[in-house]
Motif scaffolding. Structure first.
Motif, PDB file in Angstrom:
ATOM      1  N   LEU A   2       6.212  -5.121  -2.486  1.00  0.00           N
ATOM      2  CA  LEU A   2       5.777  -3.857  -1.671  1.00  0.00           C
ATOM      3  C   LEU A   2       6.915  -2.964  -1.226  1.00  0.00           C
ATOM      4  CD1 LEU A   2       3.079  -2.576  -0.641  1.00  0.00           C
ATOM      5  CD2 LEU A   2       3.162  -4.003   1.259  1.00  0.00           C
ATOM      6  N   LEU A   3       7.929  -3.533  -0.659  1.00  0.00           N
ATOM      7  CA  LEU A   3       9.077  -3.020  -0.139  1.00  0.00           C
ATOM      8  C   LEU A   3       9.570  -1.889  -1.278  1.00  0.00           C
ATOM      9  CD1 LEU A   3      11.137  -2.193   2.029  1.00  0.00           C
ATOM     10  CD2 LEU A   3      12.284  -4.093   1.284  1.00  0.00           C
ATOM     11  N   ALA A   4       9.686  -2.521  -2.611  1.00  0.00           N
ATOM     12  CA  ALA A   4      10.363  -1.777  -3.380  1.00  0.00           C
ATOM     13  C   ALA A   4       9.233  -0.585  -4.048  1.00  0.00           C
ATOM     14  CB  ALA A   4      10.708  -2.593  -4.760  1.00  0.00           C
ATOM     15  N   ALA A   5       8.289  -0.956  -3.866  1.00  0.00           N
ATOM     16  CA  ALA A   5       7.026   0.269  -4.212  1.00  0.00           C
ATOM     17  C   ALA A   5       7.259   1.197  -3.103  1.00  0.00           C
ATOM     18  CB  ALA A   5       5.738  -0.172  -4.352  1.00  0.00           C
ATOM     19  N   SER A   6       7.253   0.919  -1.950  1.00  0.00           N
ATOM     20  CA  SER A   6       7.501   2.069  -0.967  1.00  0.00           C
ATOM     21  C   SER A   6       8.720   2.931  -0.865  1.00  0.00           C
ATOM     22  CB  SER A   6       7.282   0.907   0.633  1.00  0.00           C
ATOM     23  OG  SER A   6       6.156   0.400   0.784  1.00  0.00           O
ATOM     24  N   VAL A   7       9.944   2.222  -1.378  1.00  0.00           N
ATOM     25  CA  VAL A   7      11.060   2.815  -1.291  1.00  0.00           C
ATOM     26  C   VAL A   7      10.912   3.854  -2.406  1.00  0.00           C
ATOM     27  CG1 VAL A   7      13.573   2.482  -1.680  1.00  0.00           C
ATOM     28  CG2 VAL A   7      12.457   1.167  -0.186  1.00  0.00           C
ATOM     29  N   LEU A   8      10.356   3.491  -3.621  1.00  0.00           N
ATOM     30  CA  LEU A   8      10.117   4.203  -4.831  1.00  0.00           C
ATOM     31  C   LEU A   8       9.374   5.453  -4.539  1.00  0.00           C
ATOM     32  CD1 LEU A   8      10.908   4.498  -7.692  1.00  0.00           C
ATOM     33  CD2 LEU A   8       8.876   3.249  -8.365  1.00  0.00           C
ATOM     34  N   PHE A   9       8.370   5.257  -3.753  1.00  0.00           N
ATOM     35  CA  PHE A   9       7.264   6.180  -3.439  1.00  0.00           C
ATOM     36  C   PHE A   9       8.233   7.418  -2.466  1.00  0.00           C
ATOM     37  CE2 PHE A   9       4.617   8.207  -0.583  1.00  0.00           C
ATOM     38  CZ  PHE A   9       3.822   8.876  -1.199  1.00  0.00           C
ATOM     39  N   VAL A  10       8.879   7.043  -1.432  1.00  0.00           N
ATOM     40  CA  VAL A  10       9.522   7.758  -0.598  1.00  0.00           C
ATOM     41  C   VAL A  10      10.531   8.605  -1.470  1.00  0.00           C
ATOM     42  CG1 VAL A  10      11.307   7.857   1.338  1.00  0.00           C
ATOM     43  CG2 VAL A  10       9.007   6.598   1.319  1.00  0.00           C
ATOM     44  N   VAL A  11      11.360   8.006  -2.175  1.00  0.00           N
ATOM     45  CA  VAL A  11      12.415   8.647  -2.996  1.00  0.00           C
ATOM     46  C   VAL A  11      11.748   9.258  -4.276  1.00  0.00           C
ATOM     47  CG1 VAL A  11      14.365   8.197  -4.684  1.00  0.00           C
ATOM     48  CG2 VAL A  11      14.264   6.869  -2.799  1.00  0.00           C
ATOM     49  N   GLY A  12      10.782   9.233  -4.612  1.00  0.00           N
ATOM     50  CA  GLY A  12      10.151  10.000  -5.549  1.00  0.00           C
ATOM     51  C   GLY A  12       9.606  11.270  -4.805  1.00  0.00           C
ATOM     52  N   TYR A  13       8.942  11.187  -3.857  1.00  0.00           N
ATOM     53  CA  TYR A  13       8.465  12.385  -3.253  1.00  0.00           C
ATOM     54  C   TYR A  13       9.657  13.313  -2.541  1.00  0.00           C
ATOM     55  CZ  TYR A  13       5.201  14.700   0.225  1.00  0.00           C
ATOM     56  OH  TYR A  13       4.342  15.586   0.775  1.00  0.00           O
ATOM     57  N   ALA A  14      10.683  12.703  -2.279  1.00  0.00           N
ATOM     58  CA  ALA A  14      11.617  13.438  -1.759  1.00  0.00           C
ATOM     59  C   ALA A  14      12.409  14.188  -2.813  1.00  0.00           C
ATOM     60  CB  ALA A  14      12.872  12.439  -0.903  1.00  0.00           C
ATOM     61  N   ALA A  15      12.519  13.724  -4.108  1.00  0.00           N
ATOM     62  CA  ALA A  15      13.042  14.201  -5.124  1.00  0.00           C
ATOM     63  C   ALA A  15      12.173  15.482  -5.731  1.00  0.00           C
ATOM     64  CB  ALA A  15      13.305  13.133  -6.138  1.00  0.00           C
TER      65      ALA A  15
END
Length: 59
Positions: A2-15
């Motif tokens: 869940l942590l990895a998915a959350s980090v991926l979501f935040v990084v993707g949204y920021a990009a």
């Protein structure tokens, strides 16, 4: 997981946010030119086998 998915979501949204902001500020042709140059460089590195070695895949 869940942590990895959350980090991926935040990084993707920021990009996506950064790319849209970049397109609004600058010319779209400049953005396309940078993407094409980056794509050519990556294709050349993969063709030469350099990128595969960096990724740890030895062919």
């Amino acid at each position: 997981m869940l942590l990895a998915a959350s980090v991926l979501f935040v990084v993707g949204y920021a990009a996506i946010f950064w790319f849209l902001k970049c397109i609004c500020r600058n010319r779209f042709a400049l953005f396309v030119a940078c993407r094409v140059i980056l794509g050519v460089v990556i294709a050349a590195l993969v063709t030469a086998g350099v990128l595969a070695l960096i990724a740890g895949v030895v062919g």
